[in-house]
Scaffold this motif. Sequence first.
Motif, mmCIF file in Angstrom:
data_model
loop_
_atom_site.group_PDB
_atom_site.id
_atom_site.type_symbol
_atom_site.label_atom_id
_atom_site.label_comp_id
_atom_site.label_asym_id
_atom_site.label_seq_id
_atom_site.Cartn_x
_atom_site.Cartn_y
_atom_site.Cartn_z
ATOM 1 N N ALA A 24 10.523 6.240 5.227
ATOM 2 C CA ALA A 24 9.802 7.278 5.962
ATOM 3 C C ALA A 24 9.063 8.183 4.978
ATOM 4 O O ALA A 24 9.597 8.548 3.925
ATOM 5 C CB ALA A 24 10.771 8.090 6.807
ATOM 6 N N GLY A 25 7.823 8.525 5.341
ATOM 7 C CA GLY A 25 6.982 9.321 4.463
ATOM 8 C C GLY A 25 6.127 8.506 3.529
ATOM 9 O O GLY A 25 5.219 9.047 2.883
ATOM 10 N N GLY A 26 6.397 7.224 3.459
ATOM 11 C CA GLY A 26 5.660 6.345 2.574
ATOM 12 C C GLY A 26 4.364 5.844 3.182
ATOM 13 O O GLY A 26 3.969 6.249 4.280
ATOM 14 N N SER A 27 3.705 4.937 2.443
ATOM 15 C CA SER A 27 2.406 4.414 2.853
ATOM 16 C C SER A 27 2.379 2.902 2.752
ATOM 17 O O SER A 27 3.064 2.305 1.916
ATOM 18 C CB SER A 27 1.298 4.985 1.956
ATOM 19 N N VAL A 28 1.571 2.308 3.610
ATOM 20 C CA VAL A 28 1.349 0.867 3.605
ATOM 21 C C VAL A 28 -0.100 0.626 3.995
ATOM 22 O O VAL A 28 -0.645 1.340 4.839
ATOM 23 C CB VAL A 28 2.286 0.148 4.612
ATOM 24 N N PHE B 87 -3.227 7.587 9.992
ATOM 25 C CA PHE B 87 -3.732 6.237 9.790
ATOM 26 C C PHE B 87 -5.255 6.269 9.686
ATOM 27 O O PHE B 87 -5.919 7.095 10.318
ATOM 28 C CB PHE B 87 -3.355 5.336 10.966
ATOM 29 N N THR B 88 -5.790 5.322 8.905
ATOM 30 C CA THR B 88 -7.240 5.179 8.776
ATOM 31 C C THR B 88 -7.605 3.703 8.890
ATOM 32 O O THR B 88 -7.043 2.866 8.176
ATOM 33 C CB THR B 88 -7.735 5.716 7.429
ATOM 34 N N ILE B 89 -8.538 3.404 9.765
ATOM 35 C CA ILE B 89 -9.062 2.047 9.891
ATOM 36 C C ILE B 89 -10.432 1.995 9.212
ATOM 37 O O ILE B 89 -11.244 2.911 9.362
ATOM 38 C CB ILE B 89 -9.159 1.601 11.364
ATOM 39 N N PHE B 90 -10.663 0.951 8.452
ATOM 40 C CA PHE B 90 -11.975 0.757 7.846
ATOM 41 C C PHE B 90 -12.180 -0.727 7.610
ATOM 42 O O PHE B 90 -11.228 -1.512 7.628
ATOM 43 C CB PHE B 90 -12.124 1.564 6.548
ATOM 44 N N ARG B 91 -13.429 -1.095 7.393
ATOM 45 C CA ARG B 91 -13.746 -2.512 7.260
ATOM 46 C C ARG B 91 -14.736 -2.735 6.121
ATOM 47 O O ARG B 91 -15.504 -1.852 5.764
ATOM 48 C CB ARG B 91 -14.324 -3.051 8.577
ATOM 49 N N ASP B 92 -14.675 -3.948 5.594
ATOM 50 C CA ASP B 92 -15.613 -4.378 4.563
ATOM 51 C C ASP B 92 -16.243 -5.667 5.084
ATOM 52 O O ASP B 92 -15.634 -6.739 4.992
ATOM 53 C CB ASP B 92 -14.889 -4.604 3.241
ATOM 54 N N VAL C 77 -10.779 -6.236 7.684
ATOM 55 C CA VAL C 77 -10.543 -4.908 8.229
ATOM 56 C C VAL C 77 -9.175 -4.445 7.738
ATOM 57 O O VAL C 77 -8.255 -5.252 7.570
ATOM 58 C CB VAL C 77 -10.626 -4.900 9.767
ATOM 59 N N TYR C 78 -9.055 -3.161 7.498
ATOM 60 C CA TYR C 78 -7.854 -2.592 6.916
ATOM 61 C C TYR C 78 -7.281 -1.506 7.820
ATOM 62 O O TYR C 78 -8.000 -0.878 8.592
ATOM 63 C CB TYR C 78 -8.167 -1.976 5.543
ATOM 64 N N LEU C 79 -5.988 -1.280 7.660
ATOM 65 C CA LEU C 79 -5.345 -0.136 8.290
ATOM 66 C C LEU C 79 -4.485 0.539 7.226
ATOM 67 O O LEU C 79 -3.454 0.001 6.814
ATOM 68 C CB LEU C 79 -4.474 -0.558 9.478
ATOM 69 N N GLN C 80 -4.939 1.689 6.769
ATOM 70 C CA GLN C 80 -4.179 2.482 5.801
ATOM 71 C C GLN C 80 -3.243 3.396 6.579
ATOM 72 O O GLN C 80 -3.705 4.212 7.399
ATOM 73 C CB GLN C 80 -5.134 3.315 4.933
ATOM 74 N N MET C 81 -1.965 3.252 6.329
ATOM 75 C CA MET C 81 -0.960 4.012 7.070
ATOM 76 C C MET C 81 -0.211 4.921 6.114
ATOM 77 O O MET C 81 0.460 4.449 5.193
ATOM 78 C CB MET C 81 0.012 3.051 7.772
ATOM 79 N N ASN C 82 -0.333 6.223 6.314
ATOM 80 C CA ASN C 82 0.326 7.222 5.485
ATOM 81 C C ASN C 82 1.338 8.013 6.314
ATOM 82 O O ASN C 82 1.297 7.992 7.546
ATOM 83 C CB ASN C 82 -0.711 8.172 4.884
ATOM 84 N N SER C 83 2.207 8.708 5.625
ATOM 85 C CA SER C 83 3.213 9.557 6.282
ATOM 86 C C SER C 83 3.932 8.783 7.384
ATOM 87 O O SER C 83 4.074 9.278 8.516
ATOM 88 C CB SER C 83 2.548 10.812 6.861
ATOM 89 N N ASP D 194 -3.393 8.946 19.658
ATOM 90 C CA ASP D 194 -2.943 10.292 19.295
ATOM 91 C C ASP D 194 -1.738 10.252 18.367
ATOM 92 O O ASP D 194 -1.598 11.120 17.497
ATOM 93 C CB ASP D 194 -2.592 11.078 20.558
ATOM 94 N N SER D 195 -0.900 9.255 18.534
ATOM 95 C CA SER D 195 0.338 9.187 17.758
ATOM 96 C C SER D 195 0.097 8.909 16.273
ATOM 97 O O SER D 195 0.983 9.145 15.448
ATOM 98 C CB SER D 195 1.261 8.108 18.338
ATOM 99 N N VAL D 196 -1.083 8.401 15.928
ATOM 100 C CA VAL D 196 -1.351 8.064 14.530
ATOM 101 C C VAL D 196 -2.503 8.875 13.940
ATOM 102 O O VAL D 196 -2.784 8.767 12.742
ATOM 103 C CB VAL D 196 -1.642 6.562 14.357
#
Length: 124
Positions: free
Chosen positions: A14-18, A68-73, A79-85, A62-64
């Motif tokens: 918990a609190g980490g990132s993926v 979370f950040t979605i971005f694409r190349d 496509v990516y999903l950066q998940m923090n906290s 709303d929950s994320v």
Amino acid sequence: QVQLVESGGGLVQAGGSVRLSCAASGRTFSRYAMGWFRQAPGKEREFVAAVRWSGTSTLYADSVKGRFTIFRDNAKNTVYLQMNSLKPEDTAVYYCAAAAASGVVTGRYEYDYWGQGTQVTVSS
């Protein structure tokens, strides 16, 4: 036809990132809106985040939102999903999906193609 392969899941505290990745086959990736959904045991698959084909517009559950950040190349068909906290309640199988649409798509049944999913487990 679009084939999607997710990667990057695993066990995190918990609190980490993926960061999740979703690699798409085919030369028309840039024409598709992309989204991330998740499904926890015993629950319905739910919307997490979506991005327009151009990457210029995004939407989040709303929950994320704010975590979370979605971005694409489009050059990498990914496509990516950066998940923090991360929180224990974020534990789920995460799926990416592609929709033949010009805008941002949030409805599960509007998506045409799905990946096989990747497990994310957040320990407390």
